[in-house]
Structures are given as structure tokens and as C-alpha cells.
Design a protein around this motif. Structure first.
Motif, mmCIF file in Angstrom:
data_model
loop_
_atom_site.group_PDB
_atom_site.id
_atom_site.type_symbol
_atom_site.label_atom_id
_atom_site.label_comp_id
_atom_site.label_asym_id
_atom_site.label_seq_id
_atom_site.Cartn_x
_atom_site.Cartn_y
_atom_site.Cartn_z
ATOM 1 N N ASP A 1 0.928 -1.372 -0.039
ATOM 2 C CA ASP A 1 0.041 0.013 -0.083
ATOM 3 C C ASP A 1 1.160 0.895 -0.222
ATOM 4 O OD1 ASP A 1 -1.766 2.012 0.243
ATOM 5 O OD2 ASP A 1 -2.394 1.826 2.440
ATOM 6 N N VAL A 2 0.872 1.964 -1.087
ATOM 7 C CA VAL A 2 1.700 3.100 -1.296
ATOM 8 C C VAL A 2 1.124 4.206 -0.456
ATOM 9 C CG1 VAL A 2 2.900 4.622 -2.890
ATOM 10 C CG2 VAL A 2 3.002 2.058 -3.341
ATOM 11 N N GLY A 3 2.361 4.759 -0.002
ATOM 12 C CA GLY A 3 1.477 6.280 0.619
ATOM 13 C C GLY A 3 0.040 5.722 1.440
ATOM 14 N N CYS A 4 0.604 4.191 2.856
ATOM 15 C CA CYS A 4 -0.574 4.655 3.676
ATOM 16 C C CYS A 4 -1.418 4.890 4.583
ATOM 17 C CB CYS A 4 -0.423 3.107 4.106
ATOM 18 S SG CYS A 4 1.221 3.768 5.538
ATOM 19 N N GLY A 5 -0.903 6.381 4.978
ATOM 20 C CA GLY A 5 -1.821 7.381 5.678
ATOM 21 C C GLY A 5 -1.919 6.306 6.639
ATOM 22 N N TRP A 6 -3.534 6.487 7.037
ATOM 23 C CA TRP A 6 -3.175 6.364 8.587
ATOM 24 C C TRP A 6 -3.528 4.626 8.795
ATOM 25 C CZ3 TRP A 6 -4.666 11.154 6.604
ATOM 26 C CH2 TRP A 6 -4.260 12.003 7.203
ATOM 27 N N GLY A 7 -2.960 4.132 7.843
ATOM 28 C CA GLY A 7 -3.732 2.849 7.661
ATOM 29 C C GLY A 7 -4.966 1.492 7.510
ATOM 30 N N SER A 8 -5.507 2.877 7.125
ATOM 31 C CA SER A 8 -7.198 2.265 6.518
ATOM 32 C C SER A 8 -7.422 0.413 5.554
ATOM 33 C CB SER A 8 -7.928 3.418 6.372
ATOM 34 O OG SER A 8 -7.687 4.272 7.629
ATOM 35 N N MET A 9 -6.291 1.542 4.859
ATOM 36 C CA MET A 9 -6.469 0.202 3.526
ATOM 37 C C MET A 9 -5.441 -0.959 4.124
ATOM 38 S SD MET A 9 -7.171 -1.397 0.773
ATOM 39 C CE MET A 9 -6.633 -2.391 -0.409
ATOM 40 N N ALA A 10 -4.807 -1.298 4.686
ATOM 41 C CA ALA A 10 -3.574 -2.239 5.331
ATOM 42 C C ALA A 10 -4.720 -2.842 6.336
ATOM 43 C CB ALA A 10 -2.599 -1.856 5.999
ATOM 44 N N VAL A 11 -5.445 -1.978 7.407
ATOM 45 C CA VAL A 11 -6.410 -3.083 8.253
ATOM 46 C C VAL A 11 -6.804 -3.928 7.407
ATOM 47 C CG1 VAL A 11 -7.774 -2.765 10.409
ATOM 48 C CG2 VAL A 11 -5.369 -1.348 9.564
ATOM 49 N N HIS A 12 -7.924 -2.811 6.615
ATOM 50 C CA HIS A 12 -9.254 -2.914 6.140
ATOM 51 C C HIS A 12 -8.900 -4.625 5.389
ATOM 52 C CE1 HIS A 12 -13.476 -3.119 4.189
ATOM 53 N NE2 HIS A 12 -12.715 -3.929 2.880
ATOM 54 N N ALA A 13 -6.848 -4.645 4.289
ATOM 55 C CA ALA A 13 -6.869 -5.839 2.984
ATOM 56 C C ALA A 13 -6.762 -6.854 4.468
ATOM 57 C CB ALA A 13 -6.022 -4.956 2.772
ATOM 58 N N ALA A 14 -6.035 -6.418 5.694
ATOM 59 C CA ALA A 14 -5.012 -7.826 6.402
ATOM 60 C C ALA A 14 -6.684 -8.600 6.864
ATOM 61 C CB ALA A 14 -4.742 -7.354 7.129
ATOM 62 N N ARG A 15 -7.313 -7.649 7.708
ATOM 63 C CA ARG A 15 -8.743 -8.426 8.734
ATOM 64 C C ARG A 15 -10.128 -8.760 7.604
ATOM 65 N NH1 ARG A 15 -10.969 -3.386 10.887
ATOM 66 N NH2 ARG A 15 -11.659 -3.355 9.364
ATOM 67 N N GLU A 16 -10.339 -8.376 6.834
ATOM 68 C CA GLU A 16 -10.930 -8.609 5.402
ATOM 69 C C GLU A 16 -10.552 -9.455 4.786
ATOM 70 O OE1 GLU A 16 -14.391 -7.970 6.617
ATOM 71 O OE2 GLU A 16 -13.517 -6.128 8.251
ATOM 72 N N HIS A 17 -9.478 -9.705 4.146
ATOM 73 C CA HIS A 17 -9.016 -10.134 2.868
ATOM 74 C C HIS A 17 -8.014 -11.282 2.928
ATOM 75 C CE1 HIS A 17 -12.130 -8.962 -0.191
ATOM 76 N NE2 HIS A 17 -11.654 -7.509 0.754
ATOM 77 N N GLY A 18 -7.668 -11.474 4.242
ATOM 78 C CA GLY A 18 -6.402 -12.499 5.291
ATOM 79 C C GLY A 18 -4.847 -12.251 4.437
ATOM 80 N N ASP B 1 1.573 -9.154 -5.177
ATOM 81 C CA ASP B 1 0.866 -10.068 -5.692
ATOM 82 C C ASP B 1 -0.462 -8.766 -6.213
ATOM 83 O OD1 ASP B 1 0.994 -12.763 -4.810
ATOM 84 O OD2 ASP B 1 1.293 -12.226 -2.852
ATOM 85 N N ALA B 2 0.221 -7.399 -4.957
ATOM 86 C CA ALA B 2 -1.141 -6.203 -5.242
ATOM 87 C C ALA B 2 -0.078 -5.507 -5.385
ATOM 88 C CB ALA B 2 -1.850 -6.970 -5.020
ATOM 89 N N ILE B 3 -0.697 -3.718 -5.177
ATOM 90 C CA ILE B 3 -0.107 -2.331 -5.297
ATOM 91 C C ILE B 3 -1.448 -1.726 -5.139
ATOM 92 C CG2 ILE B 3 1.401 -0.679 -5.184
ATOM 93 C CD1 ILE B 3 3.563 -2.793 -6.950
ATOM 94 N N SER B 4 -2.202 -1.099 -4.034
ATOM 95 C CA SER B 4 -2.196 -0.015 -4.492
ATOM 96 C C SER B 4 -1.914 1.077 -4.374
ATOM 97 C CB SER B 4 -3.706 -0.173 -2.623
ATOM 98 O OG SER B 4 -2.991 -0.680 -1.568
ATOM 99 N N SER B 5 -2.459 1.950 -4.548
ATOM 100 C CA SER B 5 -1.864 3.503 -4.319
ATOM 101 C C SER B 5 -3.272 4.642 -4.437
ATOM 102 C CB SER B 5 -0.649 3.957 -5.334
ATOM 103 O OG SER B 5 -0.538 4.960 -5.359
#
Length: 431
Positions: A204-221, A266-270
């Protein structure tokens, strides 16, 4: 002698060559202009000196940030009237050009009257919130400084504006739900477009306050590495990850994306980061991300776009945004972004515009800010809070009027076999 407001309206109309669509209230209590129109409050002569020494948007911005200039009534209505006067003036072919103003004796007389009204012509110092404008180098050091200016305002201030989601990008409004629901739906939309599956690695490039990182890990493993240049964002995101019990799957780094060396992913979010890259560096950005992906890996690039110009070499960064909001930020047309991603090797598979969604998101943020204004000014300072209120409200109008847009571009590092790994009907992720 006429009162100050009448003189100001007369001068403005002489210079613009058009009726003033707003009402003016001056420091002496006088008012002039069309009845019922939005009211611009000129609190002191210093506001005029700011506009005289920096004509146009930057001078008005300085007066606004310092509190020398204000708006009475609905901010959007007033900005809409002023936008037609200032920012859309030349495009509509109305009003007066600068050359016409210089040649017109009446306009020159109006300028002299303004100088007499202003008093001693000493330029006021810019507000302390202003960043000195410079050539956009986009080195690691200048990018870190620019990011710090915008994002290290204080996590409490951002929480007030953004709400509990702490997502600082366009939400995805599928219904009449809350901002929190819309931000959750946007994160989920990104995950579905990326096709995330348990055990995969996401950058997660430019991850901010971690919202995308937490969501992806928690909801998609998935396992996530999030990178940011902001120390305050990283500290907040790391605590959030720990509170969620995800430290075994989420790593937050203070790191430039150009220094990430532990691919492939496997994937990149920006999401809302590429606007900081700069035109001269964008192909490098695209190639770096391409190199960090596995063959078949996907990139979701969520980025604000401007409208293309007939002469692209004439593009200039907005003076207010560059000086007060996003130093060194640059917008590119959507077509330019797609072309550069393709030049880097990506196959662009889907483009979705979320322009109206961002306008609604910004209005929600402005409502949060205005709803707790006293606390906002305590947290960020008077001038910084006013910067945010102006830039978010003006940006909402710009999205609504199709002056800028925002797009999610899904691209794949398609292997030599040509197998993209995408379903035949990609838009099933919107269901």
C-alpha cells in the motif's frame, strides 16, 4: 467621499469589466453590491494590500488565511459566485483582459483610487502557513518535506475532519449511508478490484493512517506492507494495527516508495498518492511499481485528474494549493496517466470515474470541520483551519463542475502468455 464598500465595488467592476456578483461589507461598516448576494467581508485595509501586491488567487488566499477577508453566509454559494468571476473568467470569454485594463483610462483611474484607499503601500508578510513556492524537484528530501507540511498537522485534527475511518481519499457512495459506510465500501471496492486472496502480499503506497492496510488484512487475509513519508501517520497506523491484533500481517514503514526493495508483491494499491509524484517523475513511479509486482500482479491507482489543455506546456500548478495545501503536488489528465502506465509495461484493464463521489466526500469533510470549528482551530491553528475549509469547499465545487475528476485505474503486469487473470466481465466487483 463615497464609503469604502461603494468604492471597492466600483473599482472591482472597472477592473473586471463586469458587474460584481457579490456584496461587499467593508471595515467602516458600509455595504454595497447586489442585494441578497453572498457577502464578502473586507475586515481591514490590509486585505486590499495583500490583493494589490499579489493580484489574483494568491492575494485573496493570503487575505482569507490571515482572516483579513471573510465570507458571510453559505461558503459554497459565495465561492460559486467568485469562481465564475475569477477562475472561469477567461474561459467564458467575458470580462476584461489585463491588456484591456492597462489601456482603459477609467480602469487605470480605478487602480489609483484603490491605491489611495489602501493607504501606505507596504506589502504585508504572507501568513506563516504559506510555503515558499519553488521549482518542483520531487527529490526524496523535498517530497518528504512536502508530505510533512500537509500530513503532519496532527492526527487529532485529521480525525475531526475525516471521521473514525481516517481515510483521506474519495469515498464510494452506493446509497444514502454515512461517510464511514462509504469509506468502508471504497476500501472494499479496491480490494475486489485487486482480487485479494488469503496469503497474498499487498503493498500500500502512501498508506496514510493505515485504513487500507488494516481492511485488506482483516477482511481478505493478506499480508500488507504500508509505506508513508509521514511520521505522524506511521505512529497512528502502527497503533491501529496493534489494536486490531494484526501485527503479524501488517507492517507500516516510514519509507519512500522508491526505496522499497522486497518485492515481488501480488498487488499494489496507490490511493491518493500519485498526485505527489510530479510529471517529470511519473514514468519512474510507474516503472518502480511495475518492477515490484509479480507477473499477473495488479495495480489499483486512485488519482485526481485535471482536464487536458490545448497547450499542455502552459499548465501551471494552482497557486493557493501549491502554497498552502499540497506543496509540489501536480495533476495530470487521465489520458496522460494511462499512457505512462502503459509505457511502463502495464496493461490497463479498467478505468472508473468517481468524480461525483469525491464532491460528496469533500462536503462531508467540510461539514465535520465546520461542526466542530472551535476545536479545529485549537488543534491546527486559526490559519491552517481556514486553509482546510477553503480548499475542501472549493475542491468540492471543482469536482461538481467537472473542472477536476478522480479515477481508479486498474492495471496488470500481464505476463508473456497474455493471461491477465481478470474475469471476462470485470465490473462484477461493483455488485
Amino acid at each position: 467621499m463615497a464609503d469604502a464598500a461603494s468604492r471597492l465595488v466600483s473599482v472591482a467592476e472597472q477592473l473586471l469589466g463586469a458587474p460584481l456578483p457579490v456584496r461587499v461589507r467593508a471595515w467602516d461598516g458600509s455595504q454595497a453590491g447586489p442585494p441578497g448576494a453572498p457577502v464578502i467581508v473586507v475586515r481591514n485595509r490590509r486585505a486590499l494590500r495583500r490583493m494589490l501586491f499579489k493580484p489574483g488567487e494568491l492575494g485573496m488566499a493570503r487575505a482569507w488565511v490571515a482572516g483579513d477577508l471573510d465570507i458571510e453566509g453559505d461558503l459554497y454559494t459565495a465561492l460559486g459566485a467568485m469562481a465564475g468571476l475569477l477562475w472561469e473568467h477567461d474561459d467564458e470569454g467575458g470580462g476584461r483582459s489585463l491588456a484591456d485594463t492597462v489601456r482603459d483610462p477609467a480602469a487605470r483611474a480605478a487602480v489609483r483610487d484603490l491605491i489611495r484607499l489602501v493607504g501606505p503601500p507596504l506589502p504585508p508578510a504572507p501568513p506563516r502557513e504559506e510555503v515558499r513556492r519553488r521549482r518542483h524537484l520531487h527529490t526524496r528530501r523535498t517530497d518528504k518535506r512536502a508530505i510533512s507540511h500537509h500530513y503532519d498537522v496532527g492526527n487529532d485534527f485529521y480525525a475531526l475532519v475525516l471521521g473514525p475511518s481516517m481515510v483521506y481519499s474519495c469515498a464510494y457512495w452506493e446509497d444514502d449511508g454515512s461517510l464511514e459506510t462509504a469509506q468502508h465500501d471504497k476500501l472494499e471496492l479496491v480490494c475486489r478490484k485487486l482480487g485479494l486472496k488469503p496469503g497474498q502480499r499487498l503493498l500500500d503506497v502512501g498508506c496514510g493512517w493505515g485504513s487500507m492496510a488494516v481492511h485488506a488484512a482483516r477482511e481478505h487475509g493478506v499480508s500488507v506492507v504500508g509505506v508513508t513519508l509521514s511520521q505522524e501517520q506511521a505512529a497512528f497506523a502502527r497503533k491501529r494495527v496493534a489494536d486490531e491484533g494484526l501485527t503479524d500481517r501488517v507492517e507500516i514503514r516510514v519509507q519512500d516508495y522508491r526505496d522499497v526493495r522486497d518485492g515481488p508483491y501480488d498487488a499494489i494499491s496507490s490511493i491518493g498518492m500519485a498526485e505527489h509524484v510530479g510529471a517529470d517523475r511519473y514514468l519512474e513511479y510507474a516503472r518502480d511499481l511495475y518492477g515490484l509486482l509479480k507477473p499477473g500482479g495488479r495495480l489499483l491507482n486512485h488519482q485526481i485528474a485535471r482536464r487536458p489543455q490545448q497547450d499542455e506546456t502552459a499548465y501551471e500548478v494552482d497557486a493557493f494549493i501549491d502554497s498552502y495545501v499540497f506543496p509540489d503536488g501536480e495533476l495530470a489528465p487521465l489520458g496522460t496517466t494511462v499512457t505512462l502506465l502503459e509505457r511502463a509495461g502495464f496493461e490497463v484493464r479498467d478505468v472508473e470515474s468517481l468524480r461525483e463521489h469525491y464532491a460528496r466526500t469533500l462536503r462531508a469533510w467540510v461539514a465535520n470541520l465546520e461542526g466542530d470549528w472551535a476545536r479545529a482551530t485549537r488543534l491546527a491553528g486559526f490559519g491552517r483551519a481556514r486553509v482546510w475549509r477553503l480548499y475542501m469547499a472549493a475542491s468540492a465545487l471543482a469536482f461538481e463542475r467537472n473542472q477536476i475528476g478522480v479515477n481508479q485505474v486498474l492495471a496488470v503486469r500481464t505476463p508473456e502468455t497474455g493471461t491477465s487473470g481478470l474475469p471476462a466481465r470485470t465490473r462484477t466487483w461493483n455488485t
